[in-house]
Design a protein around this motif. Sequence first.
Motif, PDB file in Angstrom:
ATOM      1  N   ASN A  47       0.804  -1.204   0.000  1.00 59.32           N
ATOM      2  CA  ASN A  47       0.000   0.000   0.000  1.00 59.32           C
ATOM      3  C   ASN A  47       0.851   1.274   0.000  1.00 59.32           C
ATOM      4  O   ASN A  47       0.437   2.291  -0.565  1.00 59.32           O
ATOM      5  CB  ASN A  47      -0.871   0.040   1.271  1.00 59.32           C
ATOM      6  CG  ASN A  47      -1.908  -1.076   1.278  1.00 59.32           C
ATOM      7  OD1 ASN A  47      -2.426  -1.456   0.251  1.00 59.32           O
ATOM      8  ND2 ASN A  47      -2.225  -1.580   2.445  1.00 59.32           N
ATOM      9  N   GLY A  48       2.000   1.195   0.650  1.00 59.68           N
ATOM     10  CA  GLY A  48       2.769   2.409   0.976  1.00 59.68           C
ATOM     11  C   GLY A  48       3.080   3.348  -0.171  1.00 59.68           C
ATOM     12  O   GLY A  48       3.117   4.557   0.008  1.00 59.68           O
ATOM     13  N   ALA A  49       3.305   2.789  -1.377  1.00 59.06           N
ATOM     14  CA  ALA A  49       3.811   3.633  -2.464  1.00 59.06           C
ATOM     15  C   ALA A  49       2.720   4.349  -3.255  1.00 59.06           C
ATOM     16  O   ALA A  49       3.024   5.055  -4.215  1.00 59.06           O
ATOM     17  CB  ALA A  49       4.669   2.797  -3.413  1.00 59.06           C
ATOM     18  N   VAL A 101       8.504   1.071  -8.082  1.00 59.95           N
ATOM     19  CA  VAL A 101       8.257   2.296  -7.314  1.00 59.95           C
ATOM     20  C   VAL A 101       7.919   1.913  -5.875  1.00 59.95           C
ATOM     21  O   VAL A 101       6.883   1.291  -5.604  1.00 59.95           O
ATOM     22  CB  VAL A 101       7.109   3.111  -7.949  1.00 59.95           C
ATOM     23  CG1 VAL A 101       6.858   4.390  -7.159  1.00 59.95           C
ATOM     24  CG2 VAL A 101       7.438   3.439  -9.401  1.00 59.95           C
ATOM     25  N   GLU A 102       8.801   2.257  -4.965  1.00 61.40           N
ATOM     26  CA  GLU A 102       8.646   1.903  -3.547  1.00 61.40           C
ATOM     27  C   GLU A 102       8.615   3.166  -2.685  1.00 61.40           C
ATOM     28  O   GLU A 102       9.270   4.160  -3.008  1.00 61.40           O
ATOM     29  CB  GLU A 102       9.844   1.045  -3.101  1.00 61.40           C
ATOM     30  CG  GLU A 102       9.525  -0.386  -2.757  1.00 61.40           C
ATOM     31  CD  GLU A 102       8.606  -0.595  -1.559  1.00 61.40           C
ATOM     32  OE1 GLU A 102       7.669   0.200  -1.334  1.00 61.40           O
ATOM     33  OE2 GLU A 102       8.829  -1.577  -0.848  1.00 61.40           O
ATOM     34  N   ASP A 103       7.874   3.126  -1.613  1.00 61.61           N
ATOM     35  CA  ASP A 103       7.870   4.262  -0.694  1.00 61.61           C
ATOM     36  C   ASP A 103       9.202   4.359   0.059  1.00 61.61           C
ATOM     37  O   ASP A 103       9.832   5.399   0.082  1.00 61.61           O
ATOM     38  CB  ASP A 103       6.695   4.164   0.299  1.00 61.61           C
ATOM     39  CG  ASP A 103       6.594   2.804   0.976  1.00 61.61           C
ATOM     40  OD1 ASP A 103       7.395   1.892   0.683  1.00 61.61           O
ATOM     41  OD2 ASP A 103       5.688   2.632   1.818  1.00 61.61           O
ATOM     42  N   ILE A 104       9.618   3.236   0.649  1.00 54.30           N
ATOM     43  CA  ILE A 104      10.818   3.287   1.480  1.00 54.30           C
ATOM     44  C   ILE A 104      11.546   1.946   1.441  1.00 54.30           C
ATOM     45  O   ILE A 104      10.913   0.889   1.475  1.00 54.30           O
ATOM     46  CB  ILE A 104      10.453   3.694   2.931  1.00 54.30           C
ATOM     47  CG1 ILE A 104      11.691   3.852   3.809  1.00 54.30           C
ATOM     48  CG2 ILE A 104       9.452   2.752   3.574  1.00 54.30           C
ATOM     49  CD1 ILE A 104      11.421   4.618   5.115  1.00 54.30           C
TER      50      ILE A 104
HETATM   51 MG    MG Z   1       5.982  -0.547   1.129  1.00 57.77          MG
END
Ligand code: MG
Length: 178
Positions: A47-49, A101-104
């Motif tokens: 979900n993060g990204a 594409v990743e958030d972190i």
């Molecule tokens: Mg993530």
Amino acid sequence: MSIIRVHDKNFEPYISAGQIEEKIRAMADRLNRDYAGERPLFIAILNGAFMFASDLFKAISIESEISFIKLASYKGTKSSGQVITAIGLDTDLIGRHVVIVEDIVDTGKTLSEFLPQLEHQQPASLKIAALLHKPEATVYPIQVDYLGFSVPNKFLLGYGLDYDGLGRNIPSIYKLVE
Ligand code: MG
Ligand code: IMP
């Protein structure tokens, strides 16, 4: 700018919405140059990204595609324990220029287990775009090809990142007050 409380913890402002926007614009400029004519496939990890992917993709002006996947871990039969599988990847990767594409990137575990599965599908190239990277937390080294911010090993919240389900909707990034 002030402290916010989420669940039982306090968080202080760390990266503003304006700083994020500026960084994403610079990253998109690089991607637009590097992938011109290649029709890259962006694969955002939920979900993060979701928020980062949305803002980044809006700043991509070259012909490109985006797809979203969710990673699920289940107990494998091997002694290594957890196995990560991707849900929702419906595009053929063979011969494609893929940008994850990743958030972190924190310990690097998620991507180090998942990337070989993608490489197996023989994309033409495979690169990582991450908004945040915690180099001090590295356990499984991951090369982040397009990086927004290198951050200390502290718990962050907002702009898609959650603390136990909450905080993803915050438009800027906060840091845990210790
Ligand atoms: Mg993530
Ligand atoms: P890794 O497998 O250790 O690299 O973990 C990556 C995932 O952990 C990210 O995609 C996030 O979902 C989560 N994560 C890591 N650090 C943070 C943080 O500071 N705040 C919220 N989530 C985080």
